[in-house]
Write a protein that holds these residues in place. Structure first.
Motif, short mmCIF file in Angstrom:
data_model
loop_
_atom_site.label_atom_id
_atom_site.label_comp_id
_atom_site.label_asym_id
_atom_site.label_seq_id
_atom_site.Cartn_x
_atom_site.Cartn_y
_atom_site.Cartn_z
N ARG A 60 0.84 -1.20 0.00
CA ARG A 60 0.00 0.00 0.00
C ARG A 60 0.87 1.25 0.00
NH1 ARG A 60 -4.44 -1.82 -1.79
NH2 ARG A 60 -5.47 0.09 -1.07
N ALA A 61 0.50 2.23 -0.79
CA ALA A 61 1.23 3.49 -0.86
C ALA A 61 0.33 4.54 -1.48
CB ALA A 61 2.51 3.34 -1.69
N ASN A 62 0.42 5.76 -1.00
CA ASN A 62 -0.39 6.83 -1.58
C ASN A 62 0.39 7.64 -2.62
OD1 ASN A 62 1.32 8.17 0.11
ND2 ASN A 62 -0.27 9.09 1.39
N VAL A 63 1.68 7.34 -2.80
CA VAL A 63 2.51 7.97 -3.83
C VAL A 63 3.40 6.91 -4.44
CG1 VAL A 63 4.34 9.62 -4.31
CG2 VAL A 63 2.51 10.26 -2.74
N VAL A 64 3.52 6.92 -5.76
CA VAL A 64 4.43 6.03 -6.46
C VAL A 64 5.28 6.87 -7.41
CG1 VAL A 64 4.59 4.21 -8.22
CG2 VAL A 64 3.00 3.96 -6.32
N VAL A 65 6.58 6.58 -7.45
CA VAL A 65 7.49 7.27 -8.36
C VAL A 65 8.08 6.25 -9.33
CG1 VAL A 65 9.55 8.70 -8.60
CG2 VAL A 65 8.09 8.96 -6.57
N ASN A 66 7.83 6.47 -10.60
CA ASN A 66 8.39 5.63 -11.66
C ASN A 66 9.76 6.23 -12.02
OD1 ASN A 66 9.18 4.43 -14.08
ND2 ASN A 66 7.11 4.35 -14.92
N CYS A 67 10.82 5.61 -11.51
CA CYS A 67 12.18 6.05 -11.83
C CYS A 67 12.95 4.84 -12.36
CB CYS A 67 12.86 6.68 -10.63
SG CYS A 67 12.74 5.75 -9.09
#
Length: 578
Positions: A60-67
């Motif tokens: 679970r996460a409220n922010v995801v960063v595609n790097c």
């Protein structure tokens, strides 16, 4: 911070039903545990459902960063996020030991020989950025590829290597430890892809660093961290040139990425002259007037994928830039002619590339008024110049809003902010609003008739009374031109009397031909001017700058407030806010 080893992220999880937002929001990621399988890297598509469920679970996460570097595009595609970076071959040679080399020497670049030179492991590294690179694995980057090498293309790279070694002749007296070829990803414009995806809440991207990730990674990480924390781009960094929303979906097409990436790699060590234009992937989008403007000797430039006239050469002269340099160009006198024609007589601009959106619904006026500094929900048939600001009062867009009917508005914005303007609306439409946004950029051609004689000229084309009392500044009205109907707005971006015609594309050629017929055959009523002057974006730029008109992304951006850039007159503190 939690670091997970032996797992791979398979997808981003989202919530599509949101009581407060029209767009989906990130809720976490789906990961596959490789440790449970003893390192089995079979694709999930090759597994049955039970196998999939045993070895995948949610975080679970409220922010995801595609790097994800060169994998960012294909991973983004799983969620419908457009990240058009593409891997290309990158080469360097490392020499054997050279006693003369001091490890503290600086990095040396020679763009004329496409090489950078720096100390490496007791010898020298000669890194190459050839004039035309080679794409690598356009269809898909292998998921199992990690710190690997590509078989070098000696025939293609031999001449570049010879030039590089001539710059440091001593390198020809020692052996080579390695001639390395590995993939680096590049973007369509050579700038990084950073920011929040325009079609999601809290899906962020930091990718496409164009082989200078070590140099730029720290700064971009700082920008992105503040972007995530503050839920907006930092107001002390101009992000218009790196924002993910500047790209269009066709730029992720395999053919586009294949043809563009080689040229972008080659741009790394080129001198970037003011009028330099990329040559790959051209003629992707054309105005319906394009062929007519070719006949008028237009020199075209790439405008967010559109082919748009920059200037026009006289009949009998090829519309080409003779040589790129920093001085006055060969087309300056043609540019001057267009500029003077608009100031003193009348000029025609094809502005069909401008971003155009219909906003409709019973809440459309209230919604747009909440976004705008000006009152855009006033009298029907009025066009209003306004800015859109973020929650801290910094600029997000500079545009016009045309109230066509009580619940129908036409927004016109610059081409470079197309997706930014669209996303700014989408991210602020809640599910309880009766608001519908439609992109009509390709639905209407936009022909601007500008200059002190524009009224006399246009009056020959329509039965509508264009006198000042009948058709005042900022008025919009549907008018007849020949067999066609056009939405006519009395507005200017050059500081002269002028009109913008929004014409359905199926009638645009007819309208243009009517304009040319009046211009060339009949002349003007009440004027001795013989013909209308075609004018391009060079003239538009000098005309608008001469009058102090702003251009978002050039003169003003997300680091400015309306007061700082002299646009306080657009604010209306008395407008009704329900």
């Amino acid at each position: 911070v939690m670091i997970r080893e032996g797992v791979s992220v398979e997808d981003v999880l989202v919530r599509t039903k949101n009581s407060t937002s029209f767009l989906p929001s990130v809720t976490g990621v789906l990961v596959k545990n490789h440790m449970d399988r003893g390192g089995d890297d079979r694709d999930l598509n090759d597994q049955d459902d039970d196998d999939y469920n045993r070895h995948c679970h949610e975080i679970r996460a409220n922010v995801v960063v595609n790097c994800m570097g060169m994998w960012a595009r294909q991973f983004g595609e799983k969620s419908g996020v457009n990240i058009p970076n593409q891997a290309a071959e990158h080469y360097y040679l490392v020499t054997d030991q050279m006693d003369e080399v001091d490890p503290n020497w600086p990095i040396v670049e020679d763009s004329s020989k496409c090489v950078y030179i720096r100390p490496e492991a007791g010898g020298l590294m000669l890194g190459l950025f050839e004039r035309m690179g080679a794409p690598w694995n356009v269809d898909s980057i292998p998921q199992t590829f990690s710190f690997g090498e590509i078989e070098p293309d000696w025939d293609r790279m031999g001449p570049y290597l010879e030039d590089a070694m001539e710059r440091v002749p001593m390198t020809m007296n020692v052996g080579a430890k390695t001639f390395f070829c590995g993939p680096e990803s590049f973007t369509p414009d050579g700038c990084p892809i950073v920011g929040e995806a325009p079609n999601f809440h809290n899906y962020f991207v930091a990718a496409g660093l164009n082989s200078i990730g070590i140099l730029t990674g720290g700064g971009l990480g700082n920008i992105l961290a503040r972007w995530i924390r503050d839920k907006k781009a930092p107001n002390d960094v101009d992000v218009t040139g790196i924002n993910i929303d500047r790209f269009h979906t066709h730029q992720s097409n395999p053919m586009y990425r294949r043809d563009r990436v080689g040229e972008i790699l080659g741009e790394t060590y080129k001198v970037h002259y003011p009028d330099h234009q990329l040559q790959s992937c051209r003629n992707v989008k054309k105005s319906v007037l394009h062929d007519r403007l070719v006949q008028k000797n237009a020199h075209f430039k790439d405008v967010s994928g559109w082919e748009s006239p920059s200037w026009y050469a006289p009949k009998g002269i090829m519309p080409v830039i003779e040589k790129e340099h920093f001085g006055r160009q060969n087309f300056f006198k043609y540019w001057e002619t267009e500029h003077r024609a608009c100031r003193e007589n009348v000029a025609l601009f094809d502005m069909s590339f401008m971003s155009k959106f219909l906003v409709q619904g019973r809440d459309a006026g209230k919604f747009l008024n909440n976004l705008s500094t000006a009152n855009v929900d006033g009298e029907t048939g009025k066009i209003t110049y306004t800015q859109w600001l973020n929650e801290e009062g910094y600029m997000e867009a500079d545009l016009t809003v045309n109230k066509m009917e009580d619940n129908k508005f036409l927004i016109v914005a610059t081409d470079t902010m197309h997706n930014h303007v669209l996303a700014h609306m989408h991210k602020r439409i809640s599910t309880d609003m009766h608001v519908f946004v439609t992109d009509v950029t390709g639905t209407y051609a936009q022909i601007n008739i500008q200059g002190p004689n524009s009224r006399n000229f246009l009056q020959n084309l329509t039965s509508t009374d264009l006198n000042n009392e009948a058709f005042p500044f900022r008025m919009t009205k549907e008018i007849d031109i020949g067999y066609a109907r056009a939405l006519c707005a009395r507005i200017t971006y050059v500081g002269e009397l002028g009109y913008e015609l929004f014409v359905p594309v199926e009638q645009a050629l007819h309208v243009y031909d009517q304009i040319m017929k009046i211009s060339l055959d009949q002349g003007f009523v009440g004027s001795d001017l013989e013909s209308i002057q075609h004018a391009g974006l060079r003239a538009l730029g000098s005309l608008r700058m001469e009058k102090g008109y702003r251009d978002y992304g050039h003169d003003v951006d997300n680091t400015d407030t309306v007061l700082e850039c002299g646009l306080g007159f657009t604010r209306d503190f008395k407008k009704r806010m329900d």
